[in-house]
Design a protein around this motif. Structure first.
Motif, PDB file in Angstrom:
ATOM      1  N   GLN A   1       0.826  -1.202  -0.070  1.00 21.98           N
ATOM      2  CA  GLN A   1      -0.037  -0.043   0.109  1.00 21.98           C
ATOM      3  C   GLN A   1       0.833   1.183  -0.125  1.00 21.98           C
ATOM      4  O   GLN A   1       1.435   1.774   1.086  1.00 21.98           O
ATOM      5  CB  GLN A   1      -1.088   0.188   1.095  1.00 21.98           C
ATOM      6  N   ASN A   2       1.090   1.508  -1.202  1.00 21.31           N
ATOM      7  CA  ASN A   2       2.071   2.772  -1.318  1.00 21.31           C
ATOM      8  C   ASN A   2       1.332   4.077  -1.127  1.00 21.31           C
ATOM      9  O   ASN A   2      -0.121   4.227  -1.322  1.00 21.31           O
ATOM     10  CB  ASN A   2       2.656   3.019  -2.774  1.00 21.31           C
ATOM     11  N   VAL A   3       1.738   5.018  -0.270  1.00 23.45           N
ATOM     12  CA  VAL A   3       1.063   6.361   0.043  1.00 23.45           C
ATOM     13  C   VAL A   3       1.992   7.531   0.124  1.00 23.45           C
ATOM     14  O   VAL A   3       3.190   7.401  -0.006  1.00 23.45           O
ATOM     15  CB  VAL A   3       0.534   6.137   1.639  1.00 23.45           C
ATOM     16  N   ALA A   4       1.728   8.781  -0.021  1.00 28.00           N
ATOM     17  CA  ALA A   4       2.388   9.798   0.048  1.00 28.00           C
ATOM     18  C   ALA A   4       2.437  10.127   1.529  1.00 28.00           C
ATOM     19  O   ALA A   4       1.392  10.110   2.388  1.00 28.00           O
ATOM     20  CB  ALA A   4       1.915  11.060  -0.701  1.00 28.00           C
ATOM     21  N   ILE A   5       3.565  10.578   2.029  1.00 24.11           N
ATOM     22  CA  ILE A   5       3.659  10.947   3.321  1.00 24.11           C
ATOM     23  C   ILE A   5       4.205  12.384   3.858  1.00 24.11           C
ATOM     24  O   ILE A   5       5.420  12.807   3.103  1.00 24.11           O
ATOM     25  CB  ILE A   5       4.573   9.804   4.217  1.00 24.11           C
ATOM     26  N   SER A   6       3.835  13.202   4.533  1.00 24.57           N
ATOM     27  CA  SER A   6       4.204  14.554   4.597  1.00 24.57           C
ATOM     28  C   SER A   6       4.487  14.725   6.150  1.00 24.57           C
ATOM     29  O   SER A   6       3.832  14.381   6.904  1.00 24.57           O
ATOM     30  CB  SER A   6       3.539  15.789   4.145  1.00 24.57           C
ATOM     31  N   ARG A   7       5.151  15.791   6.480  1.00 20.88           N
ATOM     32  CA  ARG A   7       5.309  16.094   7.910  1.00 20.88           C
ATOM     33  C   ARG A   7       4.015  16.979   8.168  1.00 20.88           C
ATOM     34  O   ARG A   7       3.525  17.985   7.459  1.00 20.88           O
ATOM     35  CB  ARG A   7       6.512  16.860   8.421  1.00 20.88           C
ATOM     36  N   ARG A   8       3.426  16.798   9.483  1.00 19.92           N
ATOM     37  CA  ARG A   8       1.909  17.444   9.670  1.00 19.92           C
ATOM     38  C   ARG A   8       2.337  19.074   9.683  1.00 19.92           C
ATOM     39  O   ARG A   8       1.325  19.610   9.409  1.00 19.92           O
ATOM     40  CB  ARG A   8       1.474  16.912  10.931  1.00 19.92           C
ATOM     41  N   ALA A   9       3.470  19.243  10.045  1.00 17.53           N
ATOM     42  CA  ALA A   9       3.789  20.754  10.277  1.00 17.53           C
ATOM     43  C   ALA A   9       3.763  21.565   8.985  1.00 17.53           C
ATOM     44  O   ALA A   9       3.252  22.722   8.812  1.00 17.53           O
ATOM     45  CB  ALA A   9       5.053  21.015  11.010  1.00 17.53           C
TER      46      ALA A   9
END
Length: 303
Positions: free
Chosen positions: A153-161
C-alpha cells in the motif's frame, strides 16, 4: 535426508543373505551404495535374487533423481525494506512467505539481495531462477509472472507541520518528492507522467534514506509503502523525538508477483500459494509482522 534400507533373510538352509542399503544425504546431492551378498546352492534362486536386486536398485535411482531435482533456487530480492525484507534478505514477511511456499514444493530458497532498480532485467542473468516483487504493469520478455502473492500500500507522507494539501496524485507536483526505485514505472501512468516534468523528484534505493530526508525537512513528501514507513519511523527515530506525519492515500493497493524463468516452476508456485494462503500459518505471519492491507486487510487511516 532420504534413506532406503531393505534386508532379506531367507531360509538358513539356502544360506542366502541379500542386503540393499542406500542413502541420499541432502537434496541435490546423491550419495549412495548398494551391497549384494548371495550364497546359495540354487542357481535359480540366485538369478531371482539378482533380478530383485536390480528392480529395487532402479526404484532407488528413480527416487534419488526425483529428490535431487528438488534443488536450491536462486532468487533475486530487493535490498532490505523491513518488515518485508530484512537482515540482507535472510528474514522478513516476504522472505518467509516465499520460503514457506517453496518448502511445500520441496525447494530451498537462496535469496540474493540486489538493487530494486535491477529487478526487471535480472532474469536475463542465468544465475537466478526467480525475482521477487514484480509488477504486471512492466512487461518483460520471456519472464513468467506468478499470481499476486503480496500487496504493498504505497502512500504519500508529509510532516504534519507542512499542512500539505494532497488529495490526488497531481497534487504531488507542488512539493519536493522522493520515492523508491522504479516508482515511476509501477505506480501508474498518471504518476509516471507527473514525475517527467517534476523538477524536485528523486528516487533512491535505500528507503531508510527516504524517511530521513522527510524528517530532516530536506524533502517535503515521500512515497513509500505504509508498512515500511511505520517500521522505519519507529526504528530510526526515538519515540520521544518522533514527528507527527500525515498519510495521504492517493494510490491504490499494488499487488506484486514473482517472476520465474521457467513456466512450469511458475505454475507450481501458483498452485502451492493458492493452498498456503488459506492456512493458519499465513495468517499468523501477517500478525507477526503487524501488516496492514495485506491481501484484504482493513483499510489504513490518514494518521
Amino acid at each position: 535426508m532420504f534413506c532406503l534400507r531393505i534386508n532379506f533373510k531367507l531360509d538358513p538352509r539356502h544360506k542366502v543373505f541379500l542386503q540393499i542399503s542406500a542413502t541420499l544425504y541432502q537434496v541435490g546431492t546423491k550419495t549412495g551404495y548398494a551391497i549384494l551378498i548371495i550364497r546359495s546352492n540354487s542357481d535359480g534362486l540366485m538369478e531371482k535374487l539378482k533380478f530383485l536386486f536390480c528392480v529395487i536398485l532402479c526404484i532407488f535411482v528413480s527416487l534419488t533423481n526425483a529428490q535431487a531435482d528438488r534443488r536450491t533456487l536462486s532468487i533475486a530480492v530487493g535490498w532490505d525494506k523491513p518488515p518485508y525484507v530484512m537482515s540482507d534478505a535472510q528474514s522478513g514477511y516476504e522472505i518467509e512467505v516465499i520460503s514457506d511456499v517453496l518448502t511445500i514444493l520441496g525447494y530451498e530458497a537462496k535469496f540474493i539481495p540486489i538493487p530494486y532498480g535491477r529487478s526487471y532485467d535480472i532474469l536475463f542473468n542465468s544465475r537466478f531462477d526467480a525475482v521477487t516483487t514484480l509488477s504486471h504493469k512492466v512487461k518483460i520478455e520471456g519472464v513468467y509472472l506468478s499470481s499476486v502473492y503480496i500487496e504493498y500500500q504505497n502512500v504519500a507522507i508529509s510532516r504534519r507541520a507542512l499542512n500539505a494539501n494532497i488529495d490526488k496524485i497531481s497534487d504531488l507536483a507542488k512539493y519536493s518528492l522522493v520515492a523508491f526505485q522504479n516508482a515511476h514505472r509501477v505506480l501508474g501512468f498518471e504518476f509516471g507522467e507527473m514525475t517527467l516534468s517534476h523538477k524536485q523528484y528523486l528516487e533512491v534505493p535505500d528507503q531508510a534514506r527516504q524517511v530521513r530526508l522527510l524528517l530532516t525537512g530536506k524533502m517535503q513528501v515521500i512515497v513509500m509503502d505504509i508498512n515500511i514507513f511505520r517500521y522505519l519511523h519507529n526504528q530510526i527515530i526515538p519515540q520521544a523525538e518522533q514527528q507527527a506525519v500525515t498519510i495521504h492515500p492517493v494510490f491504490p493497493i499494488n499487488g506484486y508477483r514473482m517472476g520465474f524463468s521457467n513456466e512450469a516452476l511458475n505454475d507450481e508456485f501458483n498452485e502451492a500459494f493458492a493452498i498456503y494462503r488459506k492456512t493458519k500459518q499465513f495468517l499468523r505471519l501477517q500478525q507477526k509482522y503487524n501488516l496492514h492491507n495485506q491481501l484484504g486487510a482493513a483499510q489504513i487511516s490518514k494518521d
